[in-house]
Design a protein around this motif. Structure first.
Motif, mmCIF file in Angstrom:
data_model
loop_
_atom_site.group_PDB
_atom_site.id
_atom_site.type_symbol
_atom_site.label_atom_id
_atom_site.label_comp_id
_atom_site.label_asym_id
_atom_site.label_seq_id
_atom_site.Cartn_x
_atom_site.Cartn_y
_atom_site.Cartn_z
ATOM 1 N N ASP A 1 5.512 13.005 -3.836
ATOM 2 C CA ASP A 1 5.694 11.715 -4.284
ATOM 3 C C ASP A 1 4.880 10.691 -3.600
ATOM 4 O O ASP A 1 4.469 11.109 -2.414
ATOM 5 C CB ASP A 1 7.280 11.290 -4.153
ATOM 6 C CG ASP A 1 8.331 12.306 -4.877
ATOM 7 O OD1 ASP A 1 9.446 12.187 -4.353
ATOM 8 O OD2 ASP A 1 7.766 12.904 -5.920
ATOM 9 N N ARG A 2 4.603 9.367 -4.189
ATOM 10 C CA ARG A 2 3.953 8.618 -3.792
ATOM 11 C C ARG A 2 4.841 7.773 -2.856
ATOM 12 O O ARG A 2 6.021 7.477 -3.094
ATOM 13 C CB ARG A 2 3.536 7.428 -4.886
ATOM 14 C CG ARG A 2 2.514 6.523 -4.382
ATOM 15 C CD ARG A 2 1.809 5.808 -5.751
ATOM 16 N NE ARG A 2 1.221 6.627 -6.567
ATOM 17 C CZ ARG A 2 0.333 6.323 -7.607
ATOM 18 N NH1 ARG A 2 0.375 4.945 -7.844
ATOM 19 N NH2 ARG A 2 0.004 7.310 -8.249
ATOM 20 N N GLU A 3 4.507 7.482 -1.501
ATOM 21 C CA GLU A 3 5.071 7.011 -0.567
ATOM 22 C C GLU A 3 4.775 5.549 0.015
ATOM 23 O O GLU A 3 3.568 5.318 -0.094
ATOM 24 C CB GLU A 3 5.209 7.736 0.749
ATOM 25 C CG GLU A 3 4.006 8.138 1.365
ATOM 26 C CD GLU A 3 4.277 8.658 2.790
ATOM 27 O OE1 GLU A 3 5.412 8.713 3.320
ATOM 28 O OE2 GLU A 3 3.261 9.093 3.457
ATOM 29 N N ALA A 4 5.517 4.728 0.044
ATOM 30 C CA ALA A 4 5.017 3.261 0.572
ATOM 31 C C ALA A 4 4.776 3.298 2.064
ATOM 32 O O ALA A 4 5.361 3.877 2.990
ATOM 33 C CB ALA A 4 6.371 2.303 0.667
ATOM 34 N N VAL A 5 3.497 2.809 2.274
ATOM 35 C CA VAL A 5 2.995 2.925 3.597
ATOM 36 C C VAL A 5 3.366 1.516 4.393
ATOM 37 O O VAL A 5 3.653 1.326 5.411
ATOM 38 C CB VAL A 5 1.488 3.080 3.774
ATOM 39 C CG1 VAL A 5 0.898 2.923 4.975
ATOM 40 C CG2 VAL A 5 1.298 4.440 3.181
ATOM 41 N N ALA A 6 2.912 0.381 3.721
ATOM 42 C CA ALA A 6 3.247 -0.897 4.298
ATOM 43 C C ALA A 6 3.274 -2.050 3.060
ATOM 44 O O ALA A 6 2.625 -1.910 2.088
ATOM 45 C CB ALA A 6 1.995 -1.422 5.012
ATOM 46 N N TRP B 1 0.746 -1.221 0.001
ATOM 47 C CA TRP B 1 0.053 -0.120 0.022
ATOM 48 C C TRP B 1 0.969 1.281 0.118
ATOM 49 O O TRP B 1 1.860 1.246 0.829
ATOM 50 C CB TRP B 1 -0.786 0.032 1.271
ATOM 51 C CG TRP B 1 -2.130 -1.273 1.161
ATOM 52 C CD1 TRP B 1 -2.119 -2.202 1.912
ATOM 53 C CD2 TRP B 1 -3.156 -0.771 0.474
ATOM 54 N NE1 TRP B 1 -3.094 -2.714 1.562
ATOM 55 C CE2 TRP B 1 -3.828 -2.057 0.981
ATOM 56 C CE3 TRP B 1 -3.873 -0.052 -0.395
ATOM 57 C CZ2 TRP B 1 -5.160 -2.423 0.211
ATOM 58 C CZ3 TRP B 1 -5.112 -0.235 -0.779
ATOM 59 C CH2 TRP B 1 -5.745 -1.313 -0.419
ATOM 60 N N PHE B 2 0.484 2.059 -0.798
ATOM 61 C CA PHE B 2 1.307 3.289 -0.707
ATOM 62 C C PHE B 2 0.067 4.457 -0.881
ATOM 63 O O PHE B 2 -1.038 4.341 -0.928
ATOM 64 C CB PHE B 2 1.774 3.587 -2.362
ATOM 65 C CG PHE B 2 2.902 2.775 -2.561
ATOM 66 C CD1 PHE B 2 3.001 1.325 -2.680
ATOM 67 C CD2 PHE B 2 4.438 2.830 -2.685
ATOM 68 C CE1 PHE B 2 4.122 0.593 -2.914
ATOM 69 C CE2 PHE B 2 5.567 2.370 -2.779
ATOM 70 C CZ PHE B 2 5.214 0.989 -2.934
ATOM 71 N N ARG B 3 0.719 5.706 -0.357
ATOM 72 C CA ARG B 3 -0.376 6.955 -0.319
ATOM 73 C C ARG B 3 0.424 8.002 -1.141
ATOM 74 O O ARG B 3 1.702 8.214 -1.102
ATOM 75 C CB ARG B 3 -0.704 7.295 0.850
ATOM 76 C CG ARG B 3 0.620 7.759 1.909
ATOM 77 C CD ARG B 3 -0.184 7.644 3.300
ATOM 78 N NE ARG B 3 0.974 8.049 4.344
ATOM 79 C CZ ARG B 3 0.579 8.074 5.822
ATOM 80 N NH1 ARG B 3 -0.710 7.612 6.013
ATOM 81 N NH2 ARG B 3 1.487 8.503 6.388
ATOM 82 N N GLN B 4 -0.343 8.876 -1.762
ATOM 83 C CA GLN B 4 0.160 10.100 -2.274
ATOM 84 C C GLN B 4 -0.737 11.406 -2.211
ATOM 85 O O GLN B 4 -2.033 11.228 -2.193
ATOM 86 C CB GLN B 4 0.502 9.846 -3.615
ATOM 87 C CG GLN B 4 1.153 10.981 -4.526
ATOM 88 C CD GLN B 4 1.201 10.438 -6.166
ATOM 89 O OE1 GLN B 4 0.514 9.334 -6.563
ATOM 90 N NE2 GLN B 4 2.222 11.123 -6.736
#
Length: 127
Positions: free
Chosen positions: A44-49, A36-39
């Motif tokens: 930039d899109r960042e990795a969450v988990a 899962w990523f969020r933006q």
């Protein structure tokens, strides 16, 4: 055709919980690393988990102890249980699938180099 379809986003109050789901099809789900990523707009899109094929998970520091990633290979579905949500968690959340060949850089550099993205689901945390 490969598809990743996210669901479960919405509006929640601070301190609340949401569970995101990502239904996968068109590829051999159990062999892929998932994440899962969020933006946010302009960022930039960042990795969450992230989770590998053996269910080993890693988390961004900002969500550790609050979010749990899991996968159900029988249902070809990825989940993100989000607890104790904060306004800072407001974002568009994306499901990602990394092909087996690109799993290692996916897990170490936390970037999707080879694989697929879902279309995203919006999470808003606000009172």
């Amino acid at each position: 055709e490969v598809q990743l379809v996210e669901s479960g986003g919405g509006l929640v109050q601070p301190g609340g919980s949401l569970r995101l789901s990502c239904a996968a099809s068109g590829f051999r789900f159990s062999t892929y690393c998932m994440g899962w990523f969020r933006q946010d707009p302009g960022k930039d899109r960042e990795a969450v988990a992230l989770i590998d094929q053996k269910d080993v998970a890693t988390y961004a520091d900002s969500v550790k102890a609050r979010f749990i990633i899991s996968r159900d290979n029988a249902k070809n579905t990825l989940y993100l249980q989000m607890n104790s949500l904060e306004p800072e968690d407001t974002s568009m959340y994306y499901c990602a699938a990394a092909t087996p060949y690109w799993c290692e850089p996916f897990l170490t550099s936390r970037r999707l180099v080879g694989g697929y993205w879902g279309q995203g689901t919006q999470v808003n945390v606000s009172s």
